[in-house]
Design a protein around this motif. Structure first.
Motif, mmCIF file in Angstrom:
data_model
loop_
_atom_site.group_PDB
_atom_site.id
_atom_site.type_symbol
_atom_site.label_atom_id
_atom_site.label_comp_id
_atom_site.label_asym_id
_atom_site.label_seq_id
_atom_site.Cartn_x
_atom_site.Cartn_y
_atom_site.Cartn_z
ATOM 1 N N VAL A 146 0.847 -1.199 0.000
ATOM 2 C CA VAL A 146 0.000 0.000 0.000
ATOM 3 C C VAL A 146 0.882 1.249 0.000
ATOM 4 N N ALA A 147 1.931 1.253 0.826
ATOM 5 C CA ALA A 147 2.833 2.401 0.884
ATOM 6 C C ALA A 147 3.516 2.632 -0.462
ATOM 7 N N TYR A 148 3.910 1.557 -1.124
ATOM 8 C CA TYR A 148 4.516 1.685 -2.454
ATOM 9 C C TYR A 148 3.541 2.345 -3.425
ATOM 10 N N LEU A 149 2.302 1.854 -3.464
ATOM 11 C CA LEU A 149 1.312 2.404 -4.399
ATOM 12 C C LEU A 149 0.960 3.852 -4.067
ATOM 13 N N ALA A 150 1.090 4.233 -2.807
ATOM 14 C CA ALA A 150 0.785 5.609 -2.402
ATOM 15 C C ALA A 150 1.923 6.566 -2.706
ATOM 16 N N GLY A 151 3.109 6.035 -2.960
ATOM 17 C CA GLY A 151 4.284 6.876 -3.119
ATOM 18 C C GLY A 151 4.592 7.257 -4.553
ATOM 19 N N PRO A 152 5.576 8.116 -4.734
ATOM 20 C CA PRO A 152 5.914 8.616 -6.068
ATOM 21 C C PRO A 152 6.495 7.542 -6.988
ATOM 22 N N GLU A 153 7.111 6.495 -6.430
ATOM 23 C CA GLU A 153 7.696 5.450 -7.268
ATOM 24 C C GLU A 153 6.650 4.696 -8.071
ATOM 25 N N ALA A 154 5.382 4.711 -7.618
ATOM 26 C CA ALA A 154 4.311 3.979 -8.290
ATOM 27 C C ALA A 154 3.475 4.885 -9.188
ATOM 28 N N GLY A 155 4.021 6.013 -9.590
ATOM 29 C CA GLY A 155 3.271 6.960 -10.403
ATOM 30 C C GLY A 155 2.820 6.428 -11.756
ATOM 31 N N PHE A 156 3.403 5.316 -12.200
ATOM 32 C CA PHE A 156 3.040 4.748 -13.504
ATOM 33 C C PHE A 156 2.276 3.436 -13.359
ATOM 34 N N VAL A 157 1.849 3.123 -12.133
ATOM 35 C CA VAL A 157 1.077 1.911 -11.870
ATOM 36 C C VAL A 157 -0.369 2.316 -11.655
ATOM 37 N N THR A 158 -1.247 1.885 -12.537
ATOM 38 C CA THR A 158 -2.671 2.173 -12.360
ATOM 39 C C THR A 158 -3.501 1.105 -13.054
ATOM 40 N N GLY A 159 -4.681 0.877 -12.505
ATOM 41 C CA GLY A 159 -5.565 -0.153 -13.046
ATOM 42 C C GLY A 159 -5.115 -1.555 -12.700
ATOM 43 N N ALA A 160 -4.216 -1.700 -11.742
ATOM 44 C CA ALA A 160 -3.621 -2.998 -11.427
ATOM 45 C C ALA A 160 -4.277 -3.630 -10.207
ATOM 46 N N SER A 161 -4.308 -4.953 -10.204
ATOM 47 C CA SER A 161 -4.703 -5.742 -9.039
ATOM 48 C C SER A 161 -3.511 -6.615 -8.690
ATOM 49 N N LEU A 162 -2.858 -6.290 -7.595
ATOM 50 C CA LEU A 162 -1.570 -6.876 -7.240
ATOM 51 C C LEU A 162 -1.722 -7.855 -6.088
ATOM 52 N N ASN A 163 -1.456 -9.141 -6.356
ATOM 53 C CA ASN A 163 -1.552 -10.157 -5.323
ATOM 54 C C ASN A 163 -0.351 -10.099 -4.391
ATOM 55 N N VAL A 164 -0.654 -10.087 -3.096
ATOM 56 C CA VAL A 164 0.350 -10.224 -2.044
ATOM 57 C C VAL A 164 -0.181 -11.387 -1.201
ATOM 58 N N ASP A 165 0.029 -12.604 -1.707
ATOM 59 C CA ASP A 165 -0.777 -13.737 -1.213
ATOM 60 C C ASP A 165 0.019 -15.010 -0.933
ATOM 61 N N GLY A 166 1.334 -14.924 -0.881
ATOM 62 C CA GLY A 166 2.110 -16.103 -0.591
ATOM 63 C C GLY A 166 1.945 -17.216 -1.606
ATOM 64 N N GLY A 167 1.558 -16.855 -2.814
ATOM 65 C CA GLY A 167 1.363 -17.848 -3.866
ATOM 66 C C GLY A 167 0.028 -18.557 -3.815
ATOM 67 N N PHE A 168 -0.947 -18.001 -3.111
ATOM 68 C CA PHE A 168 -2.279 -18.596 -3.023
ATOM 69 C C PHE A 168 -2.909 -18.762 -4.403
ATOM 70 N N ALA A 169 -2.732 -17.753 -5.251
ATOM 71 C CA ALA A 169 -3.345 -17.787 -6.602
ATOM 72 C C ALA A 169 -2.383 -18.291 -7.665
ATOM 73 N N ALA A 170 -1.190 -18.719 -7.268
ATOM 74 C CA ALA A 170 -0.186 -19.153 -8.265
ATOM 75 C C ALA A 170 -0.596 -20.476 -8.909
#
Length: 195
Positions: free
Chosen positions: A171-195
């Motif tokens: 969440v902090a990454y997406l809120a920060g300036p480094e993620a200024g080119f990331v939009t419309g994404a659904s990013l799994n942070v799931d330990g490989g649950f959906a892998a």
């Protein structure tokens, strides 16, 4: 405050559109504008479709989907160029490997479409819109030491629950300036649950 920050809590029922809007308007009035909105409220009701109460279905939609739309709409009235909207979805949008989760999975899948559409609408303003899709996280809603938790670990590449800070860092990454080119994404942070 000792470090120079300011914080304030506002109480609102996420299923009450007027209450959500009032809380966001109050935050904007207190702080001058809204730069980042994180939609984190969620409910989980489980049960088979044939016996699933319609009231639980309606509450699932009200909190997990409608409240996200309401909060975003309210925040946009106070958000300038380059703001951030971040939703906490679920890896169950991509994978529902156990019975009883149809309504929950549907609500989290709906966020993916909402995020993609909002990203298109808000791109001209430089506002990014994204989902973070956690897998099991050690919280009051889904504690790591429960019987249900143990059954989830067998479905994962990393057989443990996430620590809340592992989700917060995305969440902090997406809120920060480094993620200024990331939009419309659904990013799994799931330990490989959906892998």
């Amino acid at each position: 405050q000792a470090a120079g920050g300011r914080a304030r809590a506002y109480h609102a029922d996420a299923a009450d559109a007027a209450a959500v809007t009032r809380a966001i308007d109050a935050a904007a009035a207190d702080f001058g504008r809204i730069d980042i909105l994180v939609n984190n409220a969620g409910v989980l009701f489980l049960g088979p479709v044939d016996t699933f109460p319609l009231e639980d279905f309606d509450k699932t939609l009200a909190v997990n989907v409608r409240a996200v739309f309401v909060a975003a709409k309210a925040a946009l009235a106070h958000m300038g160029q380059g703001g951030r909207i971040i939703n906490i979805g679920s890896t169950n949008a991509d994978r529902m490997p156990f019975p009883g989760g149809a309504a929950y999975a549907m609500s989290k899948s709906a966020l993916k479409g909402l995020v993609q559409g909002m990203a298109r609408d808000l791109g001209p303003k430089g506002i990014t819109v994204n989902n973070v899709q956690p897998g099991p996280v050690n919280t009051d809603m889904n504690p790591e030491d429960s019987e249900f938790a143990a059954s989830l670990h067998g479905l994962m590449a990393l057989q443990r629950h996430a620590h809340p800070d592992e989700i917060a860092s995305m969440v902090a990454y997406l809120a920060g300036p480094e993620a200024g080119f990331v939009t419309g994404a659904s990013l799994n942070v799931d330990g490989g649950f959906a892998a």
